[in-house]
Enzyme design. Structure first.
Site, mmCIF file in Angstrom:
data_model
loop_
_atom_site.group_PDB
_atom_site.id
_atom_site.type_symbol
_atom_site.label_atom_id
_atom_site.label_comp_id
_atom_site.label_asym_id
_atom_site.label_seq_id
_atom_site.Cartn_x
_atom_site.Cartn_y
_atom_site.Cartn_z
ATOM 1 N N GLY A 1 43.594 8.280 5.959
ATOM 2 C CA GLY A 1 42.901 7.114 5.424
ATOM 3 C C GLY A 1 42.168 7.348 4.116
ATOM 4 C CG HIS B 1 47.036 20.788 4.221
ATOM 5 N ND1 HIS B 1 46.270 20.467 5.320
ATOM 6 C CD2 HIS B 1 47.243 19.620 3.572
ATOM 7 C CE1 HIS B 1 46.030 19.170 5.341
ATOM 8 N NE2 HIS B 1 46.615 18.632 4.281
ATOM 9 C CB CYS C 1 43.120 17.461 2.894
ATOM 10 S SG CYS C 1 44.341 16.157 2.704
ATOM 11 C CG LEU C 2 39.310 12.602 4.608
ATOM 12 C CD1 LEU C 2 39.653 11.525 3.592
ATOM 13 C CD2 LEU C 2 39.504 12.069 6.028
ATOM 14 C CG PHE D 1 43.238 7.856 -0.877
ATOM 15 C CD1 PHE D 1 42.680 6.733 -1.481
ATOM 16 C CD2 PHE D 1 43.941 7.682 0.315
ATOM 17 C CE1 PHE D 1 42.813 5.470 -0.909
ATOM 18 C CE2 PHE D 1 44.086 6.428 0.893
ATOM 19 C CZ PHE D 1 43.523 5.322 0.274
ATOM 20 C CD GLN E 1 41.033 12.664 -0.542
ATOM 21 O OE1 GLN E 1 40.735 11.795 0.287
ATOM 22 N NE2 GLN E 1 42.297 12.997 -0.790
ATOM 23 C CD GLU F 1 45.965 23.680 6.906
ATOM 24 O OE1 GLU F 1 46.632 22.651 7.066
ATOM 25 O OE2 GLU F 1 45.266 23.871 5.882
ATOM 26 N N GLY G 1 42.245 14.884 7.009
ATOM 27 C CA GLY G 1 42.256 13.679 7.832
ATOM 28 C C GLY G 1 42.955 12.523 7.142
#
Length: 367
Positions: free
Chosen positions: A230, A342, A256-257, A301, A260, A344, A228
């Site tokens: 931000g 990623h 990924c997000l 990030f 985190q 995928e 995702g």
């Protein structure tokens, strides 16, 4: 569209640096944090990846649009990047299974793109100066554009998952599948869901603010935290959810997000990178097997590597070989692991797809 003279367009960076280009044929203005992707293919997947929400995309590949658009290759419903900056925009395409050209795809969504920009110079500048907010426009009133640019919030501290997450829970796959997966959508890509359903999973996707009780009511065999956009720090609900899943030692996989979020749930800090990693040729080493992987990455990030290495509960499992940043980790003595990249990846590479098999194996071990 004819190749005759096109309207002048302009790019202004937050520090005042300007680049000139041309409109591809759609008037307007777009703002966001500027970033670049080094992939040579997969532009449609990039444009529709929710992880890019709020960002202006610079494509380093010289030709964009040359193989058209295929609706089966969207990673979400519609374009998610804020705007596009490219060198050569192809109004014509050559591909048998394309549905339409890129311009008509953009026109349907009133999407602003500019071309004929010196992207080599631009990328070198961003690489040296770092990611920053920017604005592109067919309006050449520079003072007005600079005023709009000042109003753009910094990506640091910005919560964006709520703007790309599903509003209502939904299911995908065969109801009679062997495994049931509860997935938290904080910007999920369609190919993640394909990878799960292809492994005999029935998946229920939940909104970003869903609780552990919401997800567990599906009686899943495993839990998944998606990619995702931000800053992950404001996602307190997702962090609470991850902690509850891990504390119960239920199978959990994060990408990924989501990766985190799992780190933050263990009080491991994240920080904004100078530029981030965005492309499809990033080298990663699996520290558990010693094998290398070529990976697709898209993140601005990253999890604090030293905090993970010194943590007694977590173990670093993957390392990015370009800058030695943390690319994967697992929770010791728990059924939880995550990666920054990623697995995928569509259209590729596929070196890391084994991670989905690893997730299924984890589920099997406790099912």
């Amino acid at each position: 569209m004819k190749y005759e003279a096109r309207k002048k367009a302009i790019l202004i960076l937050k520090d005042g640096t300007m680049f000139e280009g041309k409109s591809v044929g759609i008037d307007g203005t777009a703002v966001g944090e500027i970033c670049f992707n080094t992939g040579t293919t997969g532009y449609q997947e990039i444009f529709t990846d929710p992880s890019y929400f709020g960002q202006l995309m610079v494509t380093t590949n010289a030709h964009i649009g040359n193989y058209g658009i295929n609706e089966q290759e969207e990673e979400s419903e519609g374009i998610k990047i804020s705007g596009l900056i490219c060198r050569n925009f192809s109004f014509d395409y050559s591909r048998i299974n394309a549905d339409e050209n890129l311009l008509s795809y953009f026109q349907k969504q009133n999407f602003v793109a500019i071309s004929d920009v010196d992207t080599r110079a631009l990328v070198r500048y961003i690489r040296d100066k770092g990611a920053m907010n920017a604005i592109i426009s067919t309006d050449t009133d520079i003072e007005s554009l600079k005023k709009q640019l000042k109003a753009i919030p910094s990506m640091d501290g910005l919560e964006l998952a709520s703007q790309v997450s599903t509003k209502k829970a939904y299911t995908i796959g065969n109801e009679d599948a062997t495994y049931k997966i509860a997935a938290l959508d904080i910007g999920i890509k369609r190919n993640i869901l394909r990878n799960l359903t292809q492994r005999d999973c029935f998946v229920k996707v939940f909104p970003y603010d869903a609780s552990f009780e919401d997800l567990s009511s599906f009686e899943p065999d495993g839990y998944f935290l998606s990619n995702g956009p931000g800053d992950p720090t404001p996602l307190k609900n997702a962090q609470k959810l991850a902690k509850e899943i891990v504390d119960r030692n239920l199978p959990l996989f994060g990408i990924c997000l989501g990766h985190q979020v799992i780190a933050l749930a263990h009080d491991i800090p994240t920080y904004k990178m100078h530029n981030g990693h965005r492309g499809i040729n990033h080298p990663v080493k699996n520290l558990l097997t010693g094998k290398g992987e070529i990976t697709s990455q898209n993140h601005g990030f990253v999890v604090d590597k030293e905090a993970v290495v010194s943590n007694e509960v977590l173990e670093m499992t993957h390392e990015h070989l370009n800058d030695q940043s943390l690319a994967g980790m697992r929770v010791k003595d728990k059924n939880c692991f995550s990666v920054q990249y990623h697995p995928e990846a569509s259209p590729g590479p596929h070196d890391s797809s084994y991670l989905f098999d690893q997730f299924i194996d984890m589920i099997k071990s406790v099912k």
